[in-house]
Design a protein around this motif. Structure first.
Motif, PDB file in Angstrom:
ATOM      1  N   ALA A 108      -4.709   5.939  -3.247  1.00  0.00           N
ATOM      2  CA  ALA A 108      -3.951   4.690  -3.325  1.00  0.00           C
ATOM      3  C   ALA A 108      -2.614   4.857  -2.611  1.00  0.00           C
ATOM      4  CB  ALA A 108      -3.716   4.290  -4.782  1.00  0.00           C
ATOM      5  N   VAL A 109      -2.281   3.892  -1.767  1.00  0.00           N
ATOM      6  CA  VAL A 109      -1.014   3.876  -1.029  1.00  0.00           C
ATOM      7  C   VAL A 109      -0.225   2.648  -1.481  1.00  0.00           C
ATOM      8  CG1 VAL A 109       0.088   3.786   1.223  1.00  0.00           C
ATOM      9  CG2 VAL A 109      -2.081   5.033   0.939  1.00  0.00           C
ATOM     10  N   GLN A 110       0.946   2.866  -2.053  1.00  0.00           N
ATOM     11  CA  GLN A 110       1.754   1.772  -2.578  1.00  0.00           C
ATOM     12  C   GLN A 110       3.113   1.748  -1.867  1.00  0.00           C
ATOM     13  OE1 GLN A 110       1.618   1.521  -7.007  1.00  0.00           O
ATOM     14  NE2 GLN A 110       0.305   3.328  -6.884  1.00  0.00           N
ATOM     15  N   LEU A 111       3.432   0.590  -1.302  1.00  0.00           N
ATOM     16  CA  LEU A 111       4.706   0.415  -0.601  1.00  0.00           C
ATOM     17  C   LEU A 111       5.474  -0.739  -1.232  1.00  0.00           C
ATOM     18  CD1 LEU A 111       2.522   1.314   1.799  1.00  0.00           C
ATOM     19  CD2 LEU A 111       4.578   1.029   3.191  1.00  0.00           C
ATOM     20  N   PRO A 112       6.756  -0.562  -1.511  1.00  0.00           N
ATOM     21  CA  PRO A 112       7.570  -1.689  -1.984  1.00  0.00           C
ATOM     22  C   PRO A 112       7.815  -2.696  -0.857  1.00  0.00           C
ATOM     23  CG  PRO A 112       8.865   0.332  -1.874  1.00  0.00           C
ATOM     24  CD  PRO A 112       7.469   0.709  -1.524  1.00  0.00           C
ATOM     25  N   GLN A 113       8.103  -3.927  -1.225  1.00  0.00           N
ATOM     26  CA  GLN A 113       8.280  -4.996  -0.244  1.00  0.00           C
ATOM     27  C   GLN A 113       9.446  -4.706   0.701  1.00  0.00           C
ATOM     28  OE1 GLN A 113       6.222  -7.524   0.175  1.00  0.00           O
ATOM     29  NE2 GLN A 113       7.412  -8.313   1.909  1.00  0.00           N
TER      30      GLN A 113
ATOM     31  N   LEU B  46       1.112  -5.248   4.952  1.00  0.00           N
ATOM     32  CA  LEU B  46       0.141  -4.327   4.372  1.00  0.00           C
ATOM     33  C   LEU B  46      -1.078  -4.178   5.274  1.00  0.00           C
ATOM     34  CD1 LEU B  46       0.204  -5.233   0.557  1.00  0.00           C
ATOM     35  CD2 LEU B  46       0.969  -3.107   1.627  1.00  0.00           C
ATOM     36  N   ALA B  47      -1.459  -5.280   5.934  1.00  0.00           N
ATOM     37  CA  ALA B  47      -2.598  -5.209   6.858  1.00  0.00           C
ATOM     38  C   ALA B  47      -2.274  -4.295   8.037  1.00  0.00           C
ATOM     39  CB  ALA B  47      -2.956  -6.610   7.343  1.00  0.00           C
ATOM     40  N   ASP B  48      -1.031  -4.337   8.508  1.00  0.00           N
ATOM     41  CA  ASP B  48      -0.630  -3.439   9.607  1.00  0.00           C
ATOM     42  C   ASP B  48      -0.691  -1.982   9.162  1.00  0.00           C
ATOM     43  OD1 ASP B  48      -0.182  -5.638  11.226  1.00  0.00           O
ATOM     44  OD2 ASP B  48       1.925  -5.817  10.611  1.00  0.00           O
TER      45      ASP B  48
ATOM     46  N   ARG C 169      -4.352  -0.905   9.033  1.00  0.00           N
ATOM     47  CA  ARG C 169      -4.917  -0.657  10.362  1.00  0.00           C
ATOM     48  C   ARG C 169      -4.387   0.631  10.965  1.00  0.00           C
ATOM     49  NH1 ARG C 169      -4.611  -6.389  10.771  1.00  0.00           N
ATOM     50  NH2 ARG C 169      -2.464  -6.256  11.535  1.00  0.00           N
ATOM     51  N   ARG C 170      -3.091   0.893  10.735  1.00  0.00           N
ATOM     52  CA  ARG C 170      -2.494   2.112  11.277  1.00  0.00           C
ATOM     53  C   ARG C 170      -3.142   3.354  10.659  1.00  0.00           C
ATOM     54  NH1 ARG C 170      -0.523   4.798  15.462  1.00  0.00           N
ATOM     55  NH2 ARG C 170       1.090   6.310  14.884  1.00  0.00           N
ATOM     56  N   ILE C 171      -3.341   3.332   9.354  1.00  0.00           N
ATOM     57  CA  ILE C 171      -3.975   4.470   8.679  1.00  0.00           C
ATOM     58  C   ILE C 171      -5.406   4.648   9.180  1.00  0.00           C
ATOM     59  CG2 ILE C 171      -4.788   5.337   6.451  1.00  0.00           C
ATOM     60  CD1 ILE C 171      -2.363   3.990   5.160  1.00  0.00           C
ATOM     61  N   ASN C 172      -6.109   3.547   9.360  1.00  0.00           N
ATOM     62  CA  ASN C 172      -7.497   3.605   9.815  1.00  0.00           C
ATOM     63  C   ASN C 172      -7.594   4.144  11.244  1.00  0.00           C
ATOM     64  OD1 ASN C 172     -10.372   2.980   9.416  1.00  0.00           O
ATOM     65  ND2 ASN C 172     -10.026   1.438  11.009  1.00  0.00           N
ATOM     66  N   GLU C 173      -6.577   3.868  12.068  1.00  0.00           N
ATOM     67  CA  GLU C 173      -6.598   4.323  13.459  1.00  0.00           C
ATOM     68  C   GLU C 173      -6.389   5.820  13.582  1.00  0.00           C
ATOM     69  OE1 GLU C 173      -3.585   2.066  15.345  1.00  0.00           O
ATOM     70  OE2 GLU C 173      -4.743   0.194  15.432  1.00  0.00           O
ATOM     71  N   ILE C 174      -5.497   6.372  12.773  1.00  0.00           N
ATOM     72  CA  ILE C 174      -5.141   7.782  12.955  1.00  0.00           C
ATOM     73  C   ILE C 174      -5.839   8.717  11.967  1.00  0.00           C
ATOM     74  CG2 ILE C 174      -2.907   7.242  13.958  1.00  0.00           C
ATOM     75  CD1 ILE C 174      -1.615   7.643  11.295  1.00  0.00           C
ATOM     76  N   SER C 175      -6.447   8.186  10.929  1.00  0.00           N
ATOM     77  CA  SER C 175      -7.157   9.024   9.962  1.00  0.00           C
ATOM     78  C   SER C 175      -8.653   8.815  10.122  1.00  0.00           C
ATOM     79  CB  SER C 175      -6.720   8.684   8.526  1.00  0.00           C
ATOM     80  OG  SER C 175      -7.448   9.464   7.589  1.00  0.00           O
TER      81      SER C 175
ATOM     82  N   GLY D 297       4.417   9.229   3.813  1.00  0.00           N
ATOM     83  CA  GLY D 297       5.003   9.700   2.561  1.00  0.00           C
ATOM     84  C   GLY D 297       6.490   9.395   2.427  1.00  0.00           C
ATOM     85  N   ASP D 298       7.171   9.077   3.546  1.00  0.00           N
ATOM     86  CA  ASP D 298       8.594   8.746   3.471  1.00  0.00           C
ATOM     87  C   ASP D 298       8.843   7.367   2.881  1.00  0.00           C
ATOM     88  OD1 ASP D 298       9.140  11.184   4.653  1.00  0.00           O
ATOM     89  OD2 ASP D 298       9.129  10.359   6.687  1.00  0.00           O
ATOM     90  N   VAL D 299       7.900   6.464   3.031  1.00  0.00           N
ATOM     91  CA  VAL D 299       8.130   5.077   2.607  1.00  0.00           C
ATOM     92  C   VAL D 299       7.130   4.606   1.554  1.00  0.00           C
ATOM     93  CG1 VAL D 299       9.180   4.436   4.806  1.00  0.00           C
ATOM     94  CG2 VAL D 299       6.706   4.228   4.517  1.00  0.00           C
ATOM     95  N   ALA D 300       6.099   5.399   1.262  1.00  0.00           N
ATOM     96  CA  ALA D 300       5.059   4.952   0.341  1.00  0.00           C
ATOM     97  C   ALA D 300       4.761   6.035  -0.687  1.00  0.00           C
ATOM     98  CB  ALA D 300       3.791   4.591   1.106  1.00  0.00           C
ATOM     99  N   LYS D 301       4.238   5.586  -1.796  1.00  0.00           N
ATOM    100  CA  LYS D 301       3.755   6.492  -2.834  1.00  0.00           C
ATOM    101  C   LYS D 301       2.253   6.669  -2.653  1.00  0.00           C
ATOM    102  CE  LYS D 301       3.316   7.066  -7.850  1.00  0.00           C
ATOM    103  NZ  LYS D 301       3.530   6.452  -9.174  1.00  0.00           N
ATOM    104  N   VAL D 302       1.820   7.885  -2.411  1.00  0.00           N
ATOM    105  CA  VAL D 302       0.405   8.184  -2.190  1.00  0.00           C
ATOM    106  C   VAL D 302      -0.105   9.003  -3.369  1.00  0.00           C
ATOM    107  CG1 VAL D 302      -1.296   9.201  -0.640  1.00  0.00           C
ATOM    108  CG2 VAL D 302       0.804   8.208   0.301  1.00  0.00           C
ATOM    109  N   GLU D 303      -1.163   8.527  -4.005  1.00  0.00           N
ATOM    110  CA  GLU D 303      -1.704   9.236  -5.161  1.00  0.00           C
ATOM    111  C   GLU D 303      -3.222   9.124  -5.192  1.00  0.00           C
ATOM    112  OE1 GLU D 303      -0.538   7.579  -8.876  1.00  0.00           O
ATOM    113  OE2 GLU D 303      -0.985   5.513  -8.318  1.00  0.00           O
ATOM    114  N   ARG D 304      -3.822  10.144  -5.753  1.00  0.00           N
ATOM    115  CA  ARG D 304      -5.266  10.132  -5.995  1.00  0.00           C
ATOM    116  C   ARG D 304      -5.485   9.666  -7.425  1.00  0.00           C
ATOM    117  NH1 ARG D 304      -9.764  12.810  -3.911  1.00  0.00           N
ATOM    118  NH2 ARG D 304      -8.416  13.987  -2.489  1.00  0.00           N
ATOM    119  N   ARG D 305      -6.316   8.656  -7.601  1.00  0.00           N
ATOM    120  CA  ARG D 305      -6.545   8.103  -8.932  1.00  0.00           C
ATOM    121  C   ARG D 305      -7.996   7.657  -9.076  1.00  0.00           C
ATOM    122  NH1 ARG D 305      -3.214   2.374  -8.152  1.00  0.00           N
ATOM    123  NH2 ARG D 305      -4.808   1.327  -6.870  1.00  0.00           N
TER     124      ARG D 305
END
Length: 395
Positions: A200-205, A215-217, A220-226, A272-280
């Motif tokens: 889960a990737v959570q970003l504040p507004q 969020l769509a951007d 797409r960015r994560i899908n392109e590079i991962s 990781g600088d702007v979002a909270k990434v966690e496995r849940r």
């Protein structure tokens, strides 16, 4: 004259019971042939006894093929309209189809196809798969349809892995135990109570506004590079090797290091600088508790060609070795041991059969001479062994 008539009638009756040319007479004149047939019956029965499966129910094929499509976030109505109905319309004309039913639920649609008895299910599954691939109007964000033939497996036993309060400690053990059992010869091991996980990737507004991204951007960015991508081929002919980039991330640390922004101006922003990434755990997952603590269930099963008692022996040996090496606080509790019912039934059959055989032998020796009683007694196990051979030959 009266005496002569009586003598003639007696002679005709005696002639009527002669077995000169029937099977009894043939074996009576050739005792070696009779003994050879008896030995063949015993040997064929012994071969059949070693080849027949020990199982609870007769083997039968399930003439069912299922098509399952996952559409994350979709309502049951949307699944029915966009997935279930198009699939039904395409699959209802599959050759040899007997019955088709479907189920639409939140985020998933399932179509069940039933075929008549005796259908080649491998060929039927291929026909269904070809028709499913021909459906082009499924939603773009729906996952690839899964076509599978339902295979019957018979349960052997269930096991609970429990002890620690953190389910993550049981996850690796469950997968390790599954692999060990499969390698030793258990046909199938199902894992229950282990929720599927997601990243889960959570970003504040405010971070989205600062990056001037939606969020769509981000998605797409994560899908392109991962992702893992083919990168061509090196070498020729027999020494040729395929090249592939391995950029698909599979843990939180890898996702945190993904670059969201990187340009020639020197801007470099990691996820990781702007979002909270966690496995849940994914929502609406089944969990199991034992004595108030989380547990994972393993279901050991055998295939239709497997032997229940042999599979149970493998399981018992594995349990004995594994329990001695378990980490502190981890326990394995076995329950619902179906193979015990088969063992108990076989033991009851043998006990009753032997006691009945003893009574029959005693009665035979009581009313017949020892030689005749001995041959009749020998005929009982020979008959059983011949019957087992016929059962084996009949499949």
């Amino acid at each position: 004259m009266r005496w002569k008539a009586c003598w003639s009638r007696s002679f005709r009756v005696t002639e009527g019971f002669r077995h000169k040319d029937d099977i009894i007479g043939i074996f009576a004149r050739h005792p070696v042939a009779a003994n050879l047939v008896m030995i063949i019956m015993l040997l064929s029965g012994a071969l059949a006894l070693s080849s027949l499966n020990t199982q609870f129910f007769p083997t039968f094929d399930i003439q069912v093929v299922t098509v399952r499509v996952v559409w994350p976030g979709a309502t049951a109505e949307d699944v029915e309209k966009s997935i279930t109905i198009p699939l039904e319309q395409e699959l209802r004309s599959v050759e040899g189809l007997d019955k088709i039913t479907s189920t639409s639920a939140q985020g998933v649609g399932v179509v069940i196809l039933e075929f008549p008895e005796g259908t080649d299910m491998g060929d039927a599954t291929d026909r269904v798969d070809a028709r499913v691939k021909a459906v082009r109007n499924l939603p773009q964000d729906a996952r690839t349809p899964q076509v599978s033939h339902v295979i019957n497996f018979e349960p052997i036993a269930r096991m609970l892995i429990h002890g620690p309060s953190d389910l993550r400690e049981l996850r690796k053990l469950a997968y390790r135990f599954e692999e060990e059992l499969l390698q030793r010869g258990v046909a199938k091991v199902d894992i229950n109570g282990l929720p599927e996980e997601e990243i889960a990737v959570q970003l504040p507004q405010r971070q989205l506004q600062a990056l001037n991204m939606s969020l769509a951007d981000i998605g797409r960015r994560i899908n392109e590079i991962s992702r893992d991508l083919p990168a061509g081929q090196i070498g020729k002919r027999d020494v040729a090797r395929e090249l592939r980039t391995l950029s698909q991330q599979r843990d939180t640390r890898g996702f945190e290091e993904l670059p969201l922004v990187a340009n020639l101006k020197g801007d470099y922003v990691r996820l990781g600088d702007v979002a909270k990434v966690e496995r849940r755990s994914k929502p609406n997952q089944i969990t199991i508790t034992y004595q108030g603590k989380p547990a994972v269930e393993l279901r050991a099963q055998r295939a239709t060609t497997g032997d229940t008692l042999k599979s149970a022996s493998i399981l018992e040996k594995w349990l004995e070795e594994t329990r001695a090496e378990l980490p502190k606080g981890i326990k394995i509790t076995v329950y619902d041991e179906s193979w015990l019912l088969i063992r108990d039934r076989i033991n009851l059959l043998l006990k009753n059969g032997l006691s009945g055989l003893v009574l029959v032998i005693a009665i035979l020796f009581l009313f017949l001479n020892a030689r005749v009683a001995g041959w009749v007694t020998l005929g009982i196990p020979v008959s059983f062994m011949a019957t087992l051979a016929l059962v084996w030959l009949a499949g």
